[in-house]
Design a protein around this motif. Structure first.
Motif, mmCIF file in Angstrom:
data_model
loop_
_atom_site.group_PDB
_atom_site.id
_atom_site.type_symbol
_atom_site.label_atom_id
_atom_site.label_comp_id
_atom_site.label_asym_id
_atom_site.label_seq_id
_atom_site.Cartn_x
_atom_site.Cartn_y
_atom_site.Cartn_z
ATOM 1 N N LYS A 43 65.541 16.459 73.669
ATOM 2 C CA LYS A 43 65.725 15.306 72.787
ATOM 3 C C LYS A 43 64.396 14.905 72.147
ATOM 4 O O LYS A 43 63.322 15.257 72.635
ATOM 5 N N GLU A 44 64.494 14.134 71.067
ATOM 6 C CA GLU A 44 63.295 13.637 70.414
ATOM 7 C C GLU A 44 62.685 12.495 71.223
ATOM 8 O O GLU A 44 63.375 11.815 71.985
ATOM 9 N N ARG A 45 61.387 12.291 71.004
ATOM 10 C CA ARG A 45 60.711 11.164 71.626
ATOM 11 C C ARG A 45 61.232 9.873 70.993
ATOM 12 O O ARG A 45 61.268 9.750 69.773
ATOM 13 N N ALA A 97 51.351 4.549 74.001
ATOM 14 C CA ALA A 97 50.707 4.877 72.739
ATOM 15 C C ALA A 97 50.058 3.636 72.139
ATOM 16 O O ALA A 97 50.503 2.515 72.364
ATOM 17 N N VAL A 98 49.013 3.880 71.356
ATOM 18 C CA VAL A 98 48.286 2.824 70.659
ATOM 19 C C VAL A 98 48.727 2.796 69.201
ATOM 20 O O VAL A 98 48.759 3.840 68.542
ATOM 21 N N TYR A 99 49.021 1.596 68.695
ATOM 22 C CA TYR A 99 49.469 1.465 67.311
ATOM 23 C C TYR A 99 48.287 1.545 66.356
ATOM 24 O O TYR A 99 47.182 1.109 66.678
ATOM 25 N N ARG A 100 48.561 2.062 65.197
ATOM 26 C CA ARG A 100 47.535 2.260 64.184
ATOM 27 C C ARG A 100 46.895 0.935 63.770
ATOM 28 O O ARG A 100 47.580 -0.045 63.491
ATOM 29 N N ARG A 110 57.451 5.597 65.388
ATOM 30 C CA ARG A 110 56.667 6.528 66.195
ATOM 31 C C ARG A 110 55.454 7.055 65.437
ATOM 32 O O ARG A 110 54.375 7.234 66.021
ATOM 33 N N ASN A 111 55.595 7.336 64.145
ATOM 34 C CA ASN A 111 54.509 7.956 63.393
ATOM 35 C C ASN A 111 53.356 7.001 63.103
ATOM 36 O O ASN A 111 52.330 7.418 62.572
ATOM 37 N N TYR A 113 51.930 5.223 65.552
ATOM 38 C CA TYR A 113 51.105 5.215 66.763
ATOM 39 C C TYR A 113 50.195 6.438 66.678
ATOM 40 O O TYR A 113 50.680 7.555 66.491
ATOM 41 N N ASN A 114 48.909 6.235 66.814
ATOM 42 C CA ASN A 114 48.021 7.367 66.569
ATOM 43 C C ASN A 114 47.274 7.869 67.800
ATOM 44 O O ASN A 114 46.499 8.821 67.691
ATOM 45 N N TYR A 115 47.483 7.269 68.950
ATOM 46 C CA TYR A 115 46.933 7.807 70.186
ATOM 47 C C TYR A 115 48.025 7.761 71.258
ATOM 48 O O TYR A 115 48.725 6.746 71.394
ATOM 49 N N TRP A 116 48.097 8.856 72.021
ATOM 50 C CA TRP A 116 49.150 9.011 73.017
ATOM 51 C C TRP A 116 48.556 9.452 74.344
ATOM 52 O O TRP A 116 47.581 10.206 74.381
ATOM 53 N N GLY A 117 49.202 9.006 75.417
ATOM 54 C CA GLY A 117 48.843 9.511 76.730
ATOM 55 C C GLY A 117 49.515 10.845 76.994
ATOM 56 O O GLY A 117 50.255 11.370 76.168
ATOM 57 N N GLN A 118 49.277 11.365 78.198
ATOM 58 C CA GLN A 118 49.805 12.680 78.554
ATOM 59 C C GLN A 118 51.230 12.596 79.099
ATOM 60 O O GLN A 118 51.894 13.620 79.237
#
Length: 126
Positions: A43-45, A97-100, A110-111, A113-118
């Protein structure tokens, strides 16, 4: 650069609870909105929850509303996701995730947010 590290995932029975944590480093954490997303196999995130920079505005996907709570402690550079009444369909890898910076806050975009965890795995057994 921002580094995000999630923790708190695991295996839990349906009806149980987990609390996820996401610790951020590398920027002024308190300036940014944050979000939690999840991705199940095949599935998509998808958006789960979002919180503005101060913590006084929170947003939830309909599927988790009333069961999950997002919060943050800026002094600890940490955002949390308290998950109660878990269901098997909540099984997924959960990402924070961190928002732009500078963009109007659209929590489920979703697009933007420009930083994501693992990610951290959450598995709910029936």
């Amino acid at each position: 650069q921002v580094q995000l590290v999630e923790s708190g995932g695991g295996l839990v029975q349906a009806g149980g609870s987990l609390r996820l944590s996401c610790v951020a480093s590398g920027r002024t954490f308190s300036s940014y909105a944050m979000g939690w997303f999840r991705q199940a196999p095949g599935k998509e995130r998808s958006f789960v929850a979002g919180i503005n920079w101060s913590g006084d505005s929170t947003y939830y996907a309909d599927s988790v509303k009333g069961r999950f709570t997002i919060s943050r402690v800026n002094a600890k550079n940490t955002v949390y996701l308290q998950m109660n009444s878990l269901k098997p369909e909540d099984t997924a890898v959960y990402y924070c995730a961190v928002y732009r910076s500078g963009a109007y806050y659209l929590p489920s975009s979703r697009n933007l947010y420009n930083y994501w965890g693992q990610g951290t795995q959450v598995t709910v057994s029936s």
